[in-house]
Write an enzyme that holds these catalytic residues in place. Structure first.
Site, PDB file in Angstrom:
ATOM      1  N   GLU A   1     -27.352  -0.110  33.769  1.00 32.20           N
ATOM      2  CA  GLU A   1     -27.880   0.708  32.682  1.00 32.20           C
ATOM      3  C   GLU A   1     -28.171  -0.177  31.475  1.00 32.20           C
ATOM      4  OE1 GLU A   1     -25.267   3.613  30.767  1.00 32.20           O
ATOM      5  OE2 GLU A   1     -26.924   5.038  30.879  1.00 32.20           O
TER       6      GLU A   1
ATOM      7  N   LYS B   1     -13.565  12.853  17.974  1.00 32.74           N
ATOM      8  CA  LYS B   1     -13.787  11.483  17.481  1.00 32.74           C
ATOM      9  C   LYS B   1     -15.244  11.094  17.693  1.00 32.74           C
ATOM     10  CE  LYS B   1     -13.586   7.329  18.980  1.00 32.74           C
ATOM     11  NZ  LYS B   1     -14.741   6.826  18.187  1.00 32.74           N
TER      12      LYS B   1
ATOM     13  N   GLU C   1     -18.879  12.393  31.143  1.00 34.47           N
ATOM     14  CA  GLU C   1     -20.335  12.325  31.305  1.00 34.47           C
ATOM     15  C   GLU C   1     -20.711  10.885  30.988  1.00 34.47           C
ATOM     16  OE1 GLU C   1     -23.827  11.805  30.613  1.00 34.47           O
ATOM     17  OE2 GLU C   1     -23.884  13.334  29.025  1.00 34.47           O
TER      18      GLU C   1
ATOM     19  N   CYS D   1     -28.603   8.795  28.364  1.00 36.62           N
ATOM     20  CA  CYS D   1     -27.925   8.553  29.641  1.00 36.62           C
ATOM     21  C   CYS D   1     -28.810   8.997  30.803  1.00 36.62           C
ATOM     22  CB  CYS D   1     -26.571   9.215  29.672  1.00 36.62           C
ATOM     23  SG  CYS D   1     -26.584  10.846  28.977  1.00 36.62           S
TER      24      CYS D   1
END
Ligand code: ADP
Length: 490
Positions: free
Chosen positions: A393, A187, A262, A296
């Site tokens: 983040e 996906k 992750e 990331c």
């Protein structure tokens, strides 16, 4: 700055369908969704929207291909040849794929063309080479027995990927899964379905049997959650946000699915006074602004030793201000657009928050233009490690510069976040570099460099940056399970 569709030289943009069982289908509901060019805000095309019934069809196709299809009967050599061939086809279609990626993500063409696409091709070739090297062991058990292990595929693997490196993330997931003999339901992120759908076509062309790779664009809470909960899916691999990872973990509990995650990061990039300062400035710029900071592993906390602060900041700000930002299709462009209006607003919200928290804005801080989702490379100085802009983040071109005194101070501050994806150290002192490499709680540590990745070397997080290691031979552990076989010799 406007990017018109006519600029696309190699790619053909068409409405996207679901790729299930080797066929292109509309969604069961008949629904579609728009995919938007972040550089202009214009709709690129419409894509069929998978929901639970489509996920079920894709999982059934993958199950059938796993249990009955030719895939499981292929020799490892033949499987390897097919996986390798996908890499070749990606390379052959590199210009086209790079254009699709730029259109869908707003990233600069030179990054898509010379980083994302070649790395994706390389990933398939690397794992194509592994198929013939996935071996078991013989084990010296007690008694008159012969005991050996076999590494078997997990079965049907569900893979959910983000929008920042759409094709590359697909490669990191699909290549090792296929190499290990699994079948896949992938996906892609709802913002960036186009290159994954093209990958489906290339897999077919490479000789991947029907049902072995299924590609089902759709939204997270519907298509994504249905994939995670499906009882016929044997493993979930995910890359994305922490909160989504937590939701996936909860949803996987019902069927006790193994998962690998992750997740995000707030990676420290540490510059000591004894570093090569020009190299460190370049590394700091690339560490935060590569891919607009939508990485990331972005070096979003920049620790600068007190006694070089002024000299370093002058160079850093000068470079940040002169980065070429604009039309992502211009080969000179170094920094493109953020993925969506919503994401741009989130990043601008953090910039506002940084101001309110008392950090000193020394570069950027505003949008570029009115059209498209461009945010100028932004630098906050005099940041305290406890501020939210130093802890959360942002996933955009915003760096928090935090001063430090010495090794102990910087190690303590570096590790004082929930994340642990990556870290970097800039110093000429080899002893200090390796000492810090051990003390930093991160899955990757770079010394005098930043953002280098290779298909051969593992990547993944400590702490809340996730678990499981992708890339290298470590990914084989994610996509195989071990069987112990006993033979009576008495
Ligand atoms: P972002 O907010 O940066 O888009 P996400 O973690 O939400 O990051 O998205 C990464 C991927 O996870 C996307 O493919 C998205 O559709 C998917 N996703 C989002 N929510 C869920 C969920 N509840 N279950 C499964 N997948 C999800």
């Amino acid at each position: 700055m406007a990017v018109e569709q006519k600029k696309i030289k190699h790619a053909v943009v068409k409405p996207g369908k679901l790729f299930i069982g080797g066929e292109w289908r509309d969604a069961v509901s008949g629904k579609t969704f728009e995919t938007v060019n972040p550089a202009t805000g214009d709709v690129i095309t419409h894509v069929a929207e998978a929901d639970a019934p489509d996920i079920d069809l894709a999982v059934q196709a993958a199950r059938k291909a796993f249990e009955e299809g030719p895939w499981g009967r292929l020799t490892a050599h033949d499987r390897g040849r097919i996986v390798w061939r996908i890499g070749d086809l990606i390379e052959e279609h590199a210009d086209e794929l790079a254009e699709l990626e730029v259109l869908d993500t707003g990233k600069p063409i030179r990054e898509a063309r010379y980083i994302d696409i070649p790395m994706a091709a390389n990933c398939f070739r690397y794992y194509g080479g592994w198929t013939t090297k996935i071996e078991g062991e013989t084990i010296p058990v007690a008694g008159p027995f012969f005991n050996y292990t076999v590494r078997e595929p997990m079965g049907v693997v569900g893979q959910i990927i983000p929008w920042n490196f759409p094709l590359l993330m697909a490669a990191w997931k699909v290549a090792p899964a296929l190499a290990c003999g699994n079948t896949v339901v992938l996906k892609p992120a709802e913002q960036t379905p186009l290159s994954a759908l093209r990958l489906g076509e290339l897999c077919q062309e490479a000789g991947v049997p029907d049902g072995v790779v299924n590609i089902v664009p759709g939204f997270g809470p519907t298509a994504g959650a249905a994939l995670v909960k499906h009882p016929e899916v044997n493993k979930i691999a995910f890359t994305g946000e922490v909160a989504t990872g937590q939701e996936i973990m909860r949803n996987a509990a019902e069927t006790l699915k193994p998962i690998s995650l992750e997740l995000g990061g707030k990676s420290p990039n540490i510059v000591f006074a004894d570093a090569d300062l020009d190299a460190a400035v370049k590394g700091a710029i690339m560490g935060i602004y590569f891919n607009q900071g939508e990485c990331c592993a972005a070096g979003s906390r920049l620790f600068v030793q007190d006694n070089i602060h002024d000299e370093f900041m002058e160079k850093l700000v000068q470079r940040a201000r002169t980065l070429r930002q604009g039309d992502p299709f211009d080969p000179e462009t170094q920094i493109g657009a953020l993925i969506s209006e919503e994401h741009m607003n989130k990043v601008m919200g953090y910039i506002e928050l940084g101001r309110r928290e008392g950090a000193k804005l020394v570069a950027g801080g505003q949008r570029l233009g009115e059209k498209g989702y461009f945010v100028r490379p932004t630098v906050f100085d005099e940041v305290d490690n406890a501020m939210r802009i130093a802890q959360e983040e942002i996933f955009g071109p915003v760096v928090a510069v935090i001063p430090f005194k010495d090794v102990d101070d910087v190690v303590q501050k570096s590790n004082a976040v929930i994340y642990g994806l990556a870290a970097a150290v800039w110093t000429r002192d080899i002893k200090k570099a390796h000492t810090l490499a051990r003390q930093l709680k991160a899955g990757t540590v770079w010394i005098n460099t930043y953002n280098v990745l290779d298909t051969t070397s593992p990547f993944g997080g400590y702490k809340m940056s996730g678990f499981g290691r992708e890339l290298g031979r470590y990914a084989l552990d994610l996509y195989t399970q071990v069987k112990s076989v006993w033979v009576d010799l008495s």
